[in-house]
Design a protein around this motif. Structure first.
Motif, PDB file in Angstrom:
ATOM      1  N   SER A  85       0.845  -1.185   0.000  1.00  0.00           N
ATOM      2  CA  SER A  85       0.000   0.000   0.000  1.00  0.00           C
ATOM      3  C   SER A  85       0.885   1.241   0.000  1.00  0.00           C
ATOM      4  O   SER A  85       1.998   1.219   0.525  1.00  0.00           O
ATOM      5  CB  SER A  85      -0.882  -0.004   1.248  1.00  0.00           C
ATOM      6  OG  SER A  85      -1.607   1.202   1.354  1.00  0.00           O
ATOM      7  N   THR A  86       0.357   2.316  -0.556  1.00  0.00           N
ATOM      8  CA  THR A  86       1.052   3.602  -0.489  1.00  0.00           C
ATOM      9  C   THR A  86       0.623   4.389   0.746  1.00  0.00           C
ATOM     10  O   THR A  86       1.149   5.464   0.998  1.00  0.00           O
ATOM     11  CB  THR A  86       0.774   4.445  -1.748  1.00  0.00           C
ATOM     12  OG1 THR A  86      -0.642   4.643  -1.868  1.00  0.00           O
ATOM     13  CG2 THR A  86       1.321   3.773  -2.996  1.00  0.00           C
ATOM     14  N   ASP A  87      -0.326   3.839   1.502  1.00  0.00           N
ATOM     15  CA  ASP A  87      -0.800   4.507   2.718  1.00  0.00           C
ATOM     16  C   ASP A  87       0.225   4.387   3.842  1.00  0.00           C
ATOM     17  O   ASP A  87       1.119   3.545   3.802  1.00  0.00           O
ATOM     18  CB  ASP A  87      -2.125   3.892   3.193  1.00  0.00           C
ATOM     19  CG  ASP A  87      -3.279   4.251   2.283  1.00  0.00           C
ATOM     20  OD1 ASP A  87      -3.277   5.365   1.724  1.00  0.00           O
ATOM     21  OD2 ASP A  87      -4.189   3.409   2.128  1.00  0.00           O
ATOM     22  N   ALA A  88       0.041   5.191   4.876  1.00  0.00           N
ATOM     23  CA  ALA A  88       0.854   5.079   6.085  1.00  0.00           C
ATOM     24  C   ALA A  88       0.655   3.686   6.667  1.00  0.00           C
ATOM     25  O   ALA A  88      -0.421   3.091   6.516  1.00  0.00           O
ATOM     26  CB  ALA A  88       0.438   6.152   7.088  1.00  0.00           C
ATOM     27  N   LYS A 141      -2.584   2.814   8.723  1.00  0.00           N
ATOM     28  CA  LYS A 141      -3.775   2.826   7.864  1.00  0.00           C
ATOM     29  C   LYS A 141      -3.789   1.581   6.982  1.00  0.00           C
ATOM     30  O   LYS A 141      -4.836   0.951   6.815  1.00  0.00           O
ATOM     31  CB  LYS A 141      -3.828   4.092   7.015  1.00  0.00           C
ATOM     32  CG  LYS A 141      -5.092   4.178   6.164  1.00  0.00           C
ATOM     33  CD  LYS A 141      -5.168   5.480   5.416  1.00  0.00           C
ATOM     34  CE  LYS A 141      -6.427   5.668   4.599  1.00  0.00           C
ATOM     35  NZ  LYS A 141      -7.091   4.514   4.090  1.00  0.00           N
ATOM     36  N   ALA A 142      -2.641   1.210   6.446  1.00  0.00           N
ATOM     37  CA  ALA A 142      -2.572   0.016   5.604  1.00  0.00           C
ATOM     38  C   ALA A 142      -2.945  -1.234   6.407  1.00  0.00           C
ATOM     39  O   ALA A 142      -3.684  -2.100   5.927  1.00  0.00           O
ATOM     40  CB  ALA A 142      -1.179  -0.128   5.001  1.00  0.00           C
ATOM     41  N   ASP A 179      -6.786  -1.095   7.149  1.00  0.00           N
ATOM     42  CA  ASP A 179      -7.576  -1.412   5.964  1.00  0.00           C
ATOM     43  C   ASP A 179      -7.487  -2.892   5.613  1.00  0.00           C
ATOM     44  O   ASP A 179      -8.489  -3.506   5.251  1.00  0.00           O
ATOM     45  CB  ASP A 179      -7.123  -0.552   4.779  1.00  0.00           C
ATOM     46  CG  ASP A 179      -7.467   0.930   4.962  1.00  0.00           C
ATOM     47  OD1 ASP A 179      -8.247   1.270   5.894  1.00  0.00           O
ATOM     48  OD2 ASP A 179      -6.940   1.749   4.182  1.00  0.00           O
TER      49      ASP A 179
END
Length: 181
Positions: free
Chosen positions: A45-48, A51-52, A55
């Motif tokens: 994921s490109t998220d923090a 958060k990854a 999710d």
């Protein structure tokens, strides 16, 4: 039957033995009809990171925490300088992400299975006496064939299947309530 997604909390491996153990756990989970997912290992994921993880956990029906040695201290002090100062020797610690991800799974109500390398410092969410059982093992594929491991896995697998079924039922109920009358 489609595999049930489960979250696998494990840090990056340091040794070939650790990697072989993680691969053996992943293979064993797959043989049980489970699909293991780990942020940074097989799910990206490109998220923090938090958060990854959140999710990904939202798509899973259970969590396995595999706590392996990440940090080693030959000696040290606990509560240094205080009246309860204690000398420590041969301290092995896992990645702090094991504690973070176990907490997140517990708060979400996901069935939790904890596998801890023998010799790790047993504290926090990796100590016995919480709402889950902590299996202490030598991190070898042979550890996955013991009666204890098989029994714990079977029990946890049943709880994961029940959780997945409840999730599916909830989705169906929500879908029906959105249909026009």
């Amino acid at each position: 039957m489609e595999a049930i997604d489960v979250f696998l909390s494990v840090g990056g491996t340091a040794t070939a033995q650790q990697e072989a153990f993680i691969c053996a756990v992943e293979d064993r989970l797959r043989s049980e009809g489970l699909a293991p997912h780990t942020v940074g290992r097989n799910t990206f994921s490109t998220d923090a990171p938090l958060k990854a993880v959140r999710d990904l956990m939202n798509t899973c029906s259970g969590t396995v925490v595999i706590a392996l040695e990440r940090t080693y201290f030959p000696s040290g002090l606990e509560k240094r300088g205080g009246p309860k100062e204690t000398p420590l020797t041969d301290i092995k610690l896992p990645t702090p992400w094991n504690h973070i991800e176990a907490t997140m799974a517990y708060i979400k109500g996901l069935p939790l299975m904890v596998i801890m390398e023998a010799g790790l410092k047993s504290e926090g969410l990796l100590e016995r006496g919480n709402d889950w059982y902590v299996q202490t093992v030598d991190p070898t594929p042979a550890a996955l064939t013991t009666a204890e491991f098989n029994g714990i896995l079977a029990n946890w697998r049943q709880r994961v299947a029940a959780y997945a079924q409840a999730q599916q039922s909830q989705k169906l109920r929500k879908g029906r309530s959105k249909q026009p009358v």
